[in-house]
Motif scaffolding. Sequence first.
Motif, PDB file in Angstrom:
ATOM      1  N   LEU A  76      29.812  72.083   9.753  1.00 37.22           N
ATOM      2  CA  LEU A  76      30.407  73.274  10.368  1.00 37.22           C
ATOM      3  C   LEU A  76      29.478  74.483  10.304  1.00 37.22           C
ATOM      4  O   LEU A  76      29.494  75.343  11.188  1.00 37.22           O
ATOM      5  N   SER A  77      28.652  74.541   9.274  1.00 37.46           N
ATOM      6  CA  SER A  77      27.759  75.696   9.112  1.00 37.46           C
ATOM      7  C   SER A  77      26.778  75.826  10.272  1.00 37.46           C
ATOM      8  O   SER A  77      26.296  76.929  10.566  1.00 37.46           O
ATOM      9  N   HIS A  78      26.475  74.713  10.970  1.00 35.26           N
ATOM     10  CA  HIS A  78      25.551  74.769  12.105  1.00 35.26           C
ATOM     11  C   HIS A  78      26.113  75.639  13.229  1.00 35.26           C
ATOM     12  O   HIS A  78      25.362  76.308  13.946  1.00 35.26           O
ATOM     13  N   GLU A 107      23.038  76.576  25.162  1.00 34.06           N
ATOM     14  CA  GLU A 107      23.618  75.301  24.740  1.00 34.06           C
ATOM     15  C   GLU A 107      24.207  75.475  23.350  1.00 34.06           C
ATOM     16  O   GLU A 107      23.566  76.055  22.465  1.00 34.06           O
ATOM     17  N   VAL A 108      25.410  74.992  23.175  1.00 34.26           N
ATOM     18  CA  VAL A 108      26.095  75.062  21.888  1.00 34.26           C
ATOM     19  C   VAL A 108      26.566  73.654  21.544  1.00 34.26           C
ATOM     20  O   VAL A 108      27.196  72.987  22.368  1.00 34.26           O
ATOM     21  N   LYS A 109      26.274  73.201  20.339  1.00 33.76           N
ATOM     22  CA  LYS A 109      26.713  71.872  19.912  1.00 33.76           C
ATOM     23  C   LYS A 109      27.838  72.005  18.899  1.00 33.76           C
ATOM     24  O   LYS A 109      27.686  72.673  17.864  1.00 33.76           O
ATOM     25  N   ILE A 110      28.952  71.371  19.204  1.00 35.69           N
ATOM     26  CA  ILE A 110      30.096  71.405  18.307  1.00 35.69           C
ATOM     27  C   ILE A 110      29.827  70.459  17.141  1.00 35.69           C
ATOM     28  O   ILE A 110      29.369  69.331  17.349  1.00 35.69           O
ATOM     29  N   PRO A 111      30.079  70.881  15.906  1.00 37.50           N
ATOM     30  CA  PRO A 111      29.831  69.997  14.757  1.00 37.50           C
ATOM     31  C   PRO A 111      30.701  68.749  14.813  1.00 37.50           C
ATOM     32  O   PRO A 111      31.798  68.764  15.366  1.00 37.50           O
ATOM     33  N   ASP A 112      30.179  67.660  14.250  1.00 40.23           N
ATOM     34  CA  ASP A 112      30.915  66.401  14.275  1.00 40.23           C
ATOM     35  C   ASP A 112      31.908  66.268  13.130  1.00 40.23           C
ATOM     36  O   ASP A 112      32.736  65.353  13.116  1.00 40.23           O
ATOM     37  N   SER A 113      31.839  67.182  12.158  1.00 38.13           N
ATOM     38  CA  SER A 113      32.740  67.114  11.008  1.00 38.13           C
ATOM     39  C   SER A 113      32.680  68.437  10.253  1.00 38.13           C
ATOM     40  O   SER A 113      31.874  69.320  10.568  1.00 38.13           O
ATOM     41  N   LEU A 114      33.534  68.564   9.256  1.00 43.65           N
ATOM     42  CA  LEU A 114      33.517  69.772   8.425  1.00 43.65           C
ATOM     43  C   LEU A 114      32.202  69.910   7.663  1.00 43.65           C
ATOM     44  O   LEU A 114      31.798  71.020   7.323  1.00 43.65           O
ATOM     45  N   GLN A 115      31.523  68.799   7.421  1.00 43.29           N
ATOM     46  CA  GLN A 115      30.260  68.836   6.691  1.00 43.29           C
ATOM     47  C   GLN A 115      29.192  69.631   7.429  1.00 43.29           C
ATOM     48  O   GLN A 115      28.336  70.255   6.799  1.00 43.29           O
ATOM     49  N   MET A 142      40.873  72.804  11.755  1.00 40.17           N
ATOM     50  CA  MET A 142      42.052  71.961  11.588  1.00 40.17           C
ATOM     51  C   MET A 142      41.904  70.627  12.315  1.00 40.17           C
ATOM     52  O   MET A 142      42.550  69.633  11.950  1.00 40.17           O
ATOM     53  N   LYS A 143      41.055  70.571  13.325  1.00 37.87           N
ATOM     54  CA  LYS A 143      40.896  69.366  14.133  1.00 37.87           C
ATOM     55  C   LYS A 143      39.743  68.478  13.676  1.00 37.87           C
ATOM     56  O   LYS A 143      39.747  67.266  13.905  1.00 37.87           O
ATOM     57  N   LEU A 144      38.722  69.065  13.069  1.00 37.93           N
ATOM     58  CA  LEU A 144      37.527  68.302  12.728  1.00 37.93           C
ATOM     59  C   LEU A 144      37.810  67.296  11.619  1.00 37.93           C
ATOM     60  O   LEU A 144      38.529  67.587  10.661  1.00 37.93           O
ATOM     61  N   PRO A 145      37.228  66.091  11.730  1.00 40.31           N
ATOM     62  CA  PRO A 145      37.334  65.142  10.619  1.00 40.31           C
ATOM     63  C   PRO A 145      36.513  65.622   9.420  1.00 40.31           C
ATOM     64  O   PRO A 145      35.573  66.411   9.569  1.00 40.31           O
ATOM     65  N   ARG A 146      36.869  65.143   8.251  1.00 38.93           N
ATOM     66  CA  ARG A 146      36.147  65.573   7.050  1.00 38.93           C
ATOM     67  C   ARG A 146      34.716  65.034   7.040  1.00 38.93           C
ATOM     68  O   ARG A 146      33.795  65.717   6.607  1.00 38.93           O
TER      69      ARG A 146
END
Length: 315
Positions: free
Chosen positions: A289-291, A279-287, A134-138
């Motif tokens: 998210l699968s990472h 280490e965990v990297k939060i995705p930068d967008s919904l694109q 809900m928070k991530l940009p598209r």
Amino acid sequence: MSPIYTTQGSTSVKRSHDELLTLDLSFGHPPGKHLMAGKFDISEALYKMQSSIKQCKWKVSLEEHVHVVLAATSILLLTPNKYLDKIKHFFDLKDWNTAISSVKMMYDIQPPPTPLNMEGNAFKFVKGLSVLIMKLPRFPIVEDINETELCTRFVDPLLMGLFDDPDNGVYLRRTNETTMEAKQNNSCIDHCPDLCITKSCGEKWGADCGYGEAKPAARDNDHFLVCMDLLRVALLSKESLDKQCLDGVLGVQIVGRTLTFYVLLLPAEEVYTLLQLAEVKIPDSLQSLSHLIMDISTILCLMDVFDRLCVPTDE
């Protein structure tokens, strides 16, 4: 208490002043039963790291000696897959890897399917993922973001899902206020952490079982500030473990969207180990998210460590 030789080095963003840490250098040989990894004496190696500080006549950079500076506080920073030159004087590569493996084995730290509460943690992960979505940009945002936006849009939604559990009295809290003592002393160490994980005790806050420090991605190259954040997390965790009698304390260092998780443990008398977990990297967008889905095994292991070890000790 003696001032220790920490200042910004050539790899840091230059500032107009040096920053000194005041640490107690009156340590002696480790008492009691030593922490061993096979035939290698980890306690003795930590003592040699501590003693090396007294032999330094000049100030040196914190970022190049972070393992040694932490050793001055009786904390052994164990970093899997990172074997630095400053460690070679006290641990050879084989002993270093053996020490890390021994601590992991002692506390049964390993990926699933070991966690007993895997189903419950998987549900919490999915719940946290839904909040993050809900928070991530598209699409990715090209411009840099500040620390507040980093935490509210990316970090908090994920960590809330993993560790915030009001039904069981566990709360992720924003606590980044400077204490009055820190304002008077202009000290980096006395600042309150950016976030902490606290267990409630009735109507009052109870034990702090986790701490976190955050920096925006723009500060990624300021290695002095990054190391100072790690030092602050380590010292706060040690104080909490001692005063609140915990088995372990979770530490989170946030630089941009990369989260590095640690757990502080006390496997032997006066030998604290700060073990880097993942280490965990939060995705930068919904694109992308699968990472994050690819890290689900790692994240479940982190949640298991927190559930089992960041609790009041029985001893």
